[in-house]
Motif scaffolding. Structure first.
Motif, mmCIF file in Angstrom:
data_model
loop_
_atom_site.group_PDB
_atom_site.id
_atom_site.type_symbol
_atom_site.label_atom_id
_atom_site.label_comp_id
_atom_site.label_asym_id
_atom_site.label_seq_id
_atom_site.Cartn_x
_atom_site.Cartn_y
_atom_site.Cartn_z
ATOM 1 N N GLY A 76 30.245 24.748 2.407
ATOM 2 C CA GLY A 76 30.639 26.336 3.131
ATOM 3 C C GLY A 76 28.993 26.870 2.818
ATOM 4 N N ALA A 77 27.542 25.714 2.701
ATOM 5 C CA ALA A 77 26.823 26.339 3.006
ATOM 6 C C ALA A 77 26.464 25.832 4.370
ATOM 7 C CB ALA A 77 25.672 25.096 2.646
ATOM 8 N N VAL A 78 25.061 27.388 4.399
ATOM 9 C CA VAL A 78 24.750 27.187 6.027
ATOM 10 C C VAL A 78 23.172 26.643 6.210
ATOM 11 C CG1 VAL A 78 23.757 29.005 7.900
ATOM 12 C CG2 VAL A 78 25.418 28.789 6.490
ATOM 13 N N VAL A 79 23.436 25.765 6.879
ATOM 14 C CA VAL A 79 22.441 24.423 6.697
ATOM 15 C C VAL A 79 21.825 24.590 8.496
ATOM 16 C CG1 VAL A 79 22.988 22.745 5.596
ATOM 17 C CG2 VAL A 79 24.005 23.072 7.380
ATOM 18 N N SER A 80 19.952 24.949 8.330
ATOM 19 C CA SER A 80 19.909 24.809 9.496
ATOM 20 C C SER A 80 19.404 23.501 10.566
ATOM 21 C CB SER A 80 18.247 25.461 9.684
ATOM 22 O OG SER A 80 17.887 24.763 8.521
ATOM 23 N N ALA A 81 19.054 23.024 11.851
ATOM 24 C CA ALA A 81 18.683 21.926 12.473
ATOM 25 C C ALA A 81 17.853 21.296 12.191
ATOM 26 C CB ALA A 81 18.656 22.618 13.756
ATOM 27 N N GLY A 82 18.396 19.946 11.192
ATOM 28 C CA GLY A 82 17.308 18.797 10.912
ATOM 29 C C GLY A 82 17.725 19.334 8.709
ATOM 30 N N THR A 83 17.896 19.749 8.701
ATOM 31 C CA THR A 83 18.824 19.577 6.795
ATOM 32 C C THR A 83 19.195 18.331 6.585
ATOM 33 O OG1 THR A 83 18.726 22.537 6.797
ATOM 34 C CG2 THR A 83 19.704 20.983 5.364
ATOM 35 N N GLU A 84 18.556 17.769 5.588
ATOM 36 C CA GLU A 84 19.760 16.237 5.510
ATOM 37 C C GLU A 84 20.547 16.606 4.843
ATOM 38 O OE1 GLU A 84 18.191 13.372 1.947
ATOM 39 O OE2 GLU A 84 16.844 13.358 3.086
ATOM 40 N N ILE A 85 21.571 15.848 5.226
ATOM 41 C CA ILE A 85 23.053 15.941 4.844
ATOM 42 C C ILE A 85 23.312 15.018 3.492
ATOM 43 C CG2 ILE A 85 24.835 16.303 5.554
ATOM 44 C CD1 ILE A 85 25.065 17.771 7.510
ATOM 45 N N ALA A 86 22.523 13.785 4.121
ATOM 46 C CA ALA A 86 22.976 12.658 3.277
ATOM 47 C C ALA A 86 22.105 11.099 3.728
ATOM 48 C CB ALA A 86 24.594 12.113 2.928
ATOM 49 N N THR A 87 21.484 10.459 3.239
ATOM 50 C CA THR A 87 21.170 9.097 3.723
ATOM 51 C C THR A 87 22.070 8.148 3.193
ATOM 52 O OG1 THR A 87 18.824 9.730 3.245
ATOM 53 C CG2 THR A 87 18.875 7.301 2.805
ATOM 54 N N ILE A 88 22.097 7.338 4.337
ATOM 55 C CA ILE A 88 23.167 6.096 4.502
ATOM 56 C C ILE A 88 22.216 4.349 4.182
ATOM 57 C CG2 ILE A 88 24.953 4.785 5.088
ATOM 58 C CD1 ILE A 88 25.743 7.401 4.521
ATOM 59 N N SER A 89 22.770 4.210 3.274
ATOM 60 C CA SER A 89 21.199 2.784 3.340
ATOM 61 C C SER A 89 22.522 1.435 2.795
ATOM 62 C CB SER A 89 20.989 2.555 1.843
ATOM 63 O OG SER A 89 19.720 3.801 1.903
ATOM 64 N N ASP A 90 22.265 0.397 4.205
ATOM 65 C CA ASP A 90 23.011 -0.317 3.750
ATOM 66 C C ASP A 90 21.896 -1.562 2.762
ATOM 67 O OD1 ASP A 90 23.804 -3.386 3.514
ATOM 68 O OD2 ASP A 90 23.650 -3.261 5.866
ATOM 69 N N ILE A 91 22.332 -2.226 1.290
ATOM 70 C CA ILE A 91 21.716 -2.796 0.753
ATOM 71 C C ILE A 91 22.442 -4.241 -0.084
ATOM 72 C CG2 ILE A 91 20.685 -0.956 -0.296
ATOM 73 C CD1 ILE A 91 22.146 -0.760 -2.844
ATOM 74 N N SER A 92 23.049 -4.608 1.473
ATOM 75 C CA SER A 92 23.522 -6.055 1.457
ATOM 76 C C SER A 92 22.461 -7.049 1.440
ATOM 77 C CB SER A 92 25.226 -5.966 2.247
ATOM 78 O OG SER A 92 24.828 -5.996 3.487
ATOM 79 N N ARG A 93 21.344 -6.884 2.239
ATOM 80 C CA ARG A 93 20.358 -7.362 2.315
ATOM 81 C C ARG A 93 18.812 -6.552 2.123
ATOM 82 N NH1 ARG A 93 19.776 -10.935 7.100
ATOM 83 N NH2 ARG A 93 19.462 -8.904 8.027
ATOM 84 N N ILE A 94 17.589 -7.069 0.985
ATOM 85 C CA ILE A 94 16.431 -6.278 1.070
ATOM 86 C C ILE A 94 15.739 -6.578 2.012
ATOM 87 C CG2 ILE A 94 14.839 -5.959 -0.795
ATOM 88 C CD1 ILE A 94 17.419 -4.027 -0.232
ATOM 89 N N LYS A 95 15.214 -6.421 2.679
ATOM 90 C CA LYS A 95 14.045 -6.701 3.414
ATOM 91 C C LYS A 95 12.544 -5.917 2.276
ATOM 92 C CE LYS A 95 16.331 -5.627 7.785
ATOM 93 N NZ LYS A 95 15.541 -4.469 8.476
ATOM 94 N N LEU A 96 11.564 -7.209 2.431
ATOM 95 C CA LEU A 96 10.233 -7.505 1.113
ATOM 96 C C LEU A 96 9.397 -7.213 2.515
ATOM 97 C CD1 LEU A 96 9.729 -6.782 -1.318
ATOM 98 C CD2 LEU A 96 10.184 -9.053 -1.228
ATOM 99 N N ASP A 97 8.223 -6.647 2.504
ATOM 100 C CA ASP A 97 7.398 -6.267 2.773
ATOM 101 C C ASP A 97 6.271 -6.438 2.593
ATOM 102 O OD1 ASP A 97 9.300 -5.927 5.656
ATOM 103 O OD2 ASP A 97 8.761 -3.747 5.581
ATOM 104 N N PHE A 98 5.219 -7.555 3.015
ATOM 105 C CA PHE A 98 4.161 -7.120 2.144
ATOM 106 C C PHE A 98 3.091 -8.087 2.949
ATOM 107 C CE2 PHE A 98 6.960 -11.458 1.690
ATOM 108 C CZ PHE A 98 6.028 -12.769 2.023
ATOM 109 N N PRO A 99 1.985 -7.912 2.134
ATOM 110 C CA PRO A 99 0.191 -8.076 2.596
ATOM 111 C C PRO A 99 0.123 -9.662 2.133
ATOM 112 C CG PRO A 99 -0.019 -6.581 1.463
ATOM 113 C CD PRO A 99 0.739 -7.108 1.155
ATOM 114 N N VAL A 100 -0.892 -10.198 3.777
ATOM 115 C CA VAL A 100 -0.729 -11.652 3.020
ATOM 116 C C VAL A 100 -2.254 -11.334 4.266
ATOM 117 C CG1 VAL A 100 -0.660 -14.107 3.794
ATOM 118 C CG2 VAL A 100 1.016 -13.097 2.761
ATOM 119 N N PRO A 101 -3.516 -12.451 3.533
ATOM 120 C CA PRO A 101 -4.227 -11.684 4.267
ATOM 121 C C PRO A 101 -4.497 -13.066 5.011
ATOM 122 C CG PRO A 101 -4.474 -12.884 1.893
ATOM 123 C CD PRO A 101 -3.370 -12.821 1.925
#
Length: 342
Positions: A160-185
């Motif tokens: 029932g809400a009126v949303v404008s173009a670009g309004t976030e409706i949902a974020t879908i995340s596949d977390i069956s695996r996790i990507k872990l980013d880390f720095p190495v010297p």
């Protein structure tokens, strides 16, 4: 006679003072591992934010807060009354154009219609079909679907809400695996390679290690930090790890077996390191050594000692090069002990 006996007793006491009591240790082989530690951020295997493509009213929401959604599942439907009307009109025009084209084709076969009129009607029929296809696409844009299976975010909009173009409706995340980013010297880059095993720990589960493998190494070194980003992939079947978590990472490499001694046995003098090697008749010799990594009270010896040799393990401050000692021990290093670089 009494005087001579007293002198003899004093000499024995002096000899005893010259032979300090130390704890002996036997140089033994131990397994050492180079260890690189870093801090990384967890990311979802796949993640997308679904937004409204146009300004419109929401007709239906089709997901639960934090619920699982399948690939292709409808997440939300926007009102499409005007687009449905346009589609009906376009289809009617397409039917009319096709019928008109059929009549002109029949007239042309009898010589009562020109080629130009038939060609014009063919173009009109194609235009009507294109308008119908455009209306169908516009309606499809108002049906928002999950591009892959995953878990939906908390809902912030309602039907029932009126949303404008670009309004976030949902974020879908596949977390069956996790990507872990880390720095190495960059100085440690030679010790890191794809396929290498890593161990990660999260503050939420301090006693549970999460193991994965290095998937990718960024080909570019950051000139500001002189480090390179490394991405590891961790299985997440129990869904404990969440995107955005901060994890400590340990990379183990260079496993080897080398001589090891207790830390108290090492004497430091500037950049040089020494141990007291116990020889025949319990006479010690100050012996230079080169050390490697350390952990759990043991130090790797890369040069200067061999397994089986006896050294002063504790009490090095009591002795000097060439002095005789009395030993208590020996306390051998455990050959099964594993050590790694901090």
């Amino acid at each position: 006679m009494i005087s001579l006996a007293s002198c003899g007793a004093g000499k024995k006491e002096g000899d005893a003072r010259q032979a300090p009591l130390v704890t002996a240790a036997t140089v033994a082989s131990a397994r050492f591992i180079d260890r690189i530690e870093a801090v990384g951020s967890a990311r979802a295997n796949e993640q997308v934010t679904l937004s409204a493509p146009v300004t419109q009213r929401i007709d239906r929401i089709n997901f639960e807060d934090g619920g699982f959604v399948a690939q292709g599942q409808v997440i939300a439907v926007l009102a499409a009354g005007q687009q449905n009307a346009q589609l009906a009109d376009a289809r009617a025009r397409a039917r009319e154009a096709e019928q008109q084209l059929a009549r002109l084709s029949a007239l042309k076969d009898r010589g009562f219609a020109t080629n130009a009129s038939v060609d014009a009607q063919i173009a009109a029929a194609a235009s009507a079909r294109a308008q119908a296809a455009e209306a169908i696409a516009s309606i499809g844009d108002r049906v928002i679907r999950a591009p892959f299976a995953g878990y939906a975010s908390l809902r912030t909009v309602s039907a029932g809400a009126v949303v404008s173009a670009g309004t976030e409706i949902a974020t879908i995340s596949d977390i069956s695996r996790i990507k872990l980013d880390f720095p190495v010297p960059e100085t440690m880059l030679s010790a890191v390679k794809p396929g290498q095993t890593i161990e990660a720990r999260a503050a939420a589960y301090p006693d549970q290690p999460f193991r994965g493998t290095i998937a990718t190494i960024d080909p570019v070194v950051d000139p500001a930090t002189r480090s390179v980003m490394v991405r590891a992939v961790l299985p997440n079947g129990d869904l404990r790890l969440k995107p955005g978590m901060l994890l400590t990472v340990a990379i183990e490499s260079g496993a080897r077996v080398a001589p090891a001694v207790p830390e108290p046995a090492i004497i430091g003098q500037g950049a040089d390191r020494f141990v007291f090697l116990i020889g025949e008749d319990d006479v010690v010799k100050r012996t230079p050594v080169k050390v490697g990594v350390r952990r759990d009270g043991m130090i790797e010896i890369t040069e200067g000692l061999k397994p089986g040799q006896k050294i002063v393990g504790e009490g090095v401050v009591k002795v000097a090069d060439g002095a005789k000692v009395r030993t208590a021990g020996p306390a051998a290093a455990k050959p099964t002990q594993q050590a790694s670089a901090e």
